[in-house]
Design a protein around this motif. Sequence first.
Motif, short mmCIF file in Angstrom:
data_model
loop_
_atom_site.label_atom_id
_atom_site.label_comp_id
_atom_site.label_asym_id
_atom_site.label_seq_id
_atom_site.Cartn_x
_atom_site.Cartn_y
_atom_site.Cartn_z
N ASP A 51 5.46 -16.68 2.81
CA ASP A 51 6.30 -15.58 3.29
C ASP A 51 6.16 -14.40 2.35
N GLY A 52 5.98 -13.19 2.90
CA GLY A 52 5.87 -12.00 2.05
C GLY A 52 6.13 -10.74 2.84
N VAL A 53 6.24 -9.63 2.11
CA VAL A 53 6.46 -8.33 2.75
C VAL A 53 5.11 -7.72 3.08
N ARG A 54 4.88 -7.50 4.36
CA ARG A 54 3.59 -7.04 4.88
C ARG A 54 3.58 -5.53 5.03
N TYR A 55 2.56 -4.88 4.47
CA TYR A 55 2.30 -3.45 4.67
C TYR A 55 1.12 -3.32 5.63
N ASP A 56 1.25 -2.48 6.65
CA ASP A 56 0.10 -2.20 7.50
C ASP A 56 -1.00 -1.50 6.70
N LYS A 57 -0.57 -0.66 5.75
CA LYS A 57 -1.50 0.11 4.93
C LYS A 57 -0.71 0.67 3.75
N ALA A 58 -1.37 0.88 2.61
CA ALA A 58 -0.70 1.45 1.44
C ALA A 58 -1.72 2.15 0.57
N PHE A 59 -1.27 3.14 -0.19
CA PHE A 59 -2.13 3.92 -1.09
C PHE A 59 -3.30 4.54 -0.34
N ASP A 60 -3.03 5.01 0.88
CA ASP A 60 -4.09 5.62 1.70
C ASP A 60 -3.93 7.13 1.70
N GLU A 61 -2.88 7.64 2.35
CA GLU A 61 -2.65 9.09 2.40
C GLU A 61 -1.77 9.55 1.25
N ASP A 62 -0.71 8.79 0.94
CA ASP A 62 0.16 9.14 -0.18
C ASP A 62 -0.40 8.48 -1.43
N LEU A 63 -0.90 9.30 -2.36
CA LEU A 63 -1.55 8.78 -3.55
C LEU A 63 -0.61 8.72 -4.75
#
Length: 492
Positions: free
Chosen positions: A329-341
């Motif tokens: 079990d974990g907290v899922r990000y669809d995406k990270a560190f992509d547009e907001d750097l």
Amino acid sequence: MTTTEQAEPAPAEDGAYAPVQTEETVTALRVTGTIPAWLDGRYVRNGPNPIGAIDPATFHWFMGDGMVHGVRLRGGRAEWYRNRWVRSADAAKALGEARPASAGVSVAANTTVIGHAGTTLALVEAGGACYALSDTLETLGVWDARGTLPGGGYTAHPKLDAVSGELHAISYRFDRPGLAQYTVVDPRGTVRRAVDVPVAGSPLIHDMGLTQRHVVVLDLPIEFDLPRAMRAVGVPEPLIRSGARVASRMIGRVPISGRLADLAASRLRNGDMPYSWSPEHPSRLGVLPREAPGAAVRWFEIPRCFVFHVLGAYDEVDDDGRATAVVVDGVRYDKAFDEDLHGPDGASTRLTRWRLDLVTGAVLETTVDDRQQEFPRIDERFIGRPYRHGWSTGLMQDGTGRVDDRILAHDLVAGTTTSHSLGEGVEVGELVFVPSSPDAEEADGVLMGFVHDRTTGADRLELRDAGTLEPVAQVHLPVRVPHGFHGNWLPA
């Protein structure tokens, strides 16, 4: 009573993230409610707090100098609050203090603080040196597991096996591409096992899973970004552009020199973070038997995502006692560190379960709770074992600046989640569970952590009943505690 040591001022980030520039000792803290008499120890929490000037155009919140905050509870009283910078070699230099050279890479030890083998430890990942602290949070020196920790670096998220007393970790270094390292530190504080585990490229591996039989390795698509690191150490832009394609091909194949790694870490201490979203990188979870060689890891492809934090993991076993699946079990990000750097702001998160079938190789991904959340925690006596209860911080913002953070209490057996607000304008950090006694039932205890009230500007240590989420006590702090990362309860 308050005593203060001060550094030169740094430009503030917004609101509760703004760094403080004083080290303080405050006694006779005001308390609302009743602190349970069975609480005897320290709540401690680490987080970024830059020393000196920063460049807002390049500063990444994850990269600030480490500062540990602590509150001592005993006999129903809050005896003191302290905050101290962790004296890495670079932090000590910035404070004008003479310190011996550190082992490992001198990045900011700013991510978590734990207790093991009678020592308080300020931890960081990616090859950075970790530090031993006194009970009053003064830096004692570099921690390297009595000289047995290979490579000089560790992790921000070791897992303690409550039965054996051993500390399990998956570590990585940006200058050791293609490899992660699995270590086991015994109850005396010495590494008894260290094996290299092959991974793809040079991924950021912030957390791990631990079951009674396996460790779970997160090989996910945030990866070391060499062009960003080259900018940080002052390489001219034309050379970066001309070398970026070759450099990108080298990542995951060619180790980075120790001199470049040390220089990059020093320049990045309060600057940019050299990791970014890498869509070409696989999304997969590795299952490695605890006592197997690293090459025995078995990979399970999952839908593209990133996971900073694991709530928990355990084995499913058949009637003969054989493990048939691993549940994570974990907290899922669809995406990270992509547009907001500059941080993970704006990312979409949800609490997710992955069932990895060890017989068929199938993966089942299901959503446990789809609300925006982070900082998942369980009763850590159940690490590696099946658990029922988990808690996380619900990040409830409506895009207008209105804040109404929640405590989310997850019942993983019933499949329900209870949401509890601490009031509009209250910003909630990570909450750790503390059992009421060593043999208490799961969820019989308190949740504890720092919160910030935007309406008054005040900070406090919040204690909530873990079962009902109702208030137990509040320790009011006459100083501000900037938002940070991970905290823990360290019993006396």
